[in-house]
Design an enzyme around this catalytic site. Structure first.
Site, short mmCIF file in Angstrom:
data_model
loop_
_atom_site.label_atom_id
_atom_site.label_comp_id
_atom_site.label_asym_id
_atom_site.label_seq_id
_atom_site.Cartn_x
_atom_site.Cartn_y
_atom_site.Cartn_z
N LYS A 96 0.87 -1.16 0.00
CA LYS A 96 0.00 0.00 0.00
C LYS A 96 0.91 1.22 0.00
CE LYS A 96 -3.70 2.64 0.95
NZ LYS A 96 -4.44 2.43 2.20
N VAL A 97 0.78 2.06 -1.02
CA VAL A 97 1.59 3.27 -1.12
C VAL A 97 0.67 4.45 -1.41
CG1 VAL A 97 3.62 2.03 -1.97
CG2 VAL A 97 2.00 3.01 -3.61
N SER A 98 1.22 5.63 -1.30
CA SER A 98 0.48 6.81 -1.72
C SER A 98 0.50 6.91 -3.24
CB SER A 98 1.12 8.07 -1.12
OG SER A 98 0.52 9.22 -1.66
N THR A 158 0.00 11.94 -1.21
CA THR A 158 -1.00 12.77 -1.87
C THR A 158 -1.26 14.03 -1.06
OG1 THR A 158 -2.07 10.88 -2.91
CG2 THR A 158 -3.39 12.86 -2.67
N ALA A 159 -1.27 13.89 0.26
CA ALA A 159 -1.48 15.06 1.11
C ALA A 159 -0.46 16.15 0.80
CB ALA A 159 -1.40 14.66 2.58
N HIS A 173 -5.91 10.76 7.60
CA HIS A 173 -6.50 9.66 8.36
C HIS A 173 -7.50 10.17 9.41
CE1 HIS A 173 -3.76 7.29 6.14
NE2 HIS A 173 -2.73 7.36 6.95
#
Length: 283
Positions: free
Chosen positions: A53-55, A111-112, A155
């Site tokens: 799981k990655v951005s 992404t943030a 989150h």
């Protein structure tokens, strides 16, 4: 098979059935639970895990032997990152006054962070003073205690920031959706092309479907890894980040990913990337 994803409720909810042997088609999984900043860098290494799981923001740096899967990730609306400041300042501070300030972020390949950079390019004329990378659970205390001027959070912080005496200066998800009309690409699932990718997609979707049909079964596993999160916050996290895009990105999802990475490349924030070549289910 080695897999790495975060201990956040959306990931543990989706993968619970596969990890715990409930899905007969899933391989035996050797799980590493790691913050997104760690998995982003693991994906850039030639000996990274089989599945990660990655951005989405990290895709330009992943190894070429990984493919972007259409399922298991986090993409949606109303779920974007936020810029937080002390509550008293949130109603008074002009975003332009972030110029020269110190801002804590959870990762420079998230992404943030991309959304923050794109937003600040439009709204902070003289630029941010300093970017400090902190684990996301340390950011709100740092803002509260005055160690940084503002914090970029993700989150469950969307639900808990008032407990720290903080206020929202900017909801970057709202900004992105208003600016583009597109959902927000947050977390992606990638897998090595040497795997049976179609089979991998199948068992990830089976694990997700099981979680939706039997939400109580995964509750203990989710809370075990949820870093002392209350059951109510954990459920709100799942409700927000696990949705139809988690089952299938679809063309709207891929279009959002393409738009984010194209705009970021145009601002020289990330290297250019061919999203169509990366996706597994391209026609």
């Amino acid at each position: 098979m080695k897999i790495s994803f975060s201990p956040c409720p959306n990931d543990t909810f989706i993968f619970h059935a596969a990890v715990n042997g409930i899905i007969s088609d899933a391989p035996e999984l050797d799980v590493t639970y790691a913050d997104i900043d760690i998995t982003n860098h693991l994906a850039a290494q030639p000996d990274g895990p089989d599945i990660l799981k990655v951005s989405y923001a990290a895709l330009p740096w992943i190894q070429p032997d990984y493919a972007l899967l259409p399922c298991g990730g986090a993409l949606g609306r109303g779920c974007g990152p936020m810029i937080l400041v002390n509550q008293e300042e949130s109603t008074q501070l002009d975003p332009r006054k972030l110029s020269g300030k110190v801002v804590a972020v959870p990762s420079e390949r998230s992404t943030a962070y991309l959304l923050f950079r794109l937003w600040s390019a439009q709204n902070v004329p003289n630029g941010i003073g300093e970017i400090v990378v902190l684990p996301f659970h340390d950011i709100m205390p740092a803002v509260r205690d005055g160690k940084v001027d503002a914090g970029l959070v993700i989150h469950e912080a969307r639900f808990t920031y008032p407990d720290y005496g903080l206020g929202c200066l900017v909801d970057l998800g709202h900004w992105w959706e208003t600016d583009t009309g597109l959902p927000i690409p947050l977390g992606a699932i990638i897998a090595k092309r040497s795997l049976d990718i179609d089979a991998t997609i199948h068992w990830i979707r089976q694990s997700l479907e099981y979680a939706w049909k039997h939400p109580q079964v995964s509750q203990d596993y989710v809370l075990e890894h949820a870093q002392e999160m209350s059951p109510e916050v954990a459920q709100s996290h799942i409700d927000l980040y696990v949705n139809g895009f988690s089952r299938d990105l679809g063309e709207e999802g891929y279009h959002a990913v393409h738009a984010l990475l194209t705009r970021a490349a145009q601002e020289n924030i990330v290297p250019p990337i061919d999203v169509e070549a990366l996706r597994w289910d391209r026609s």
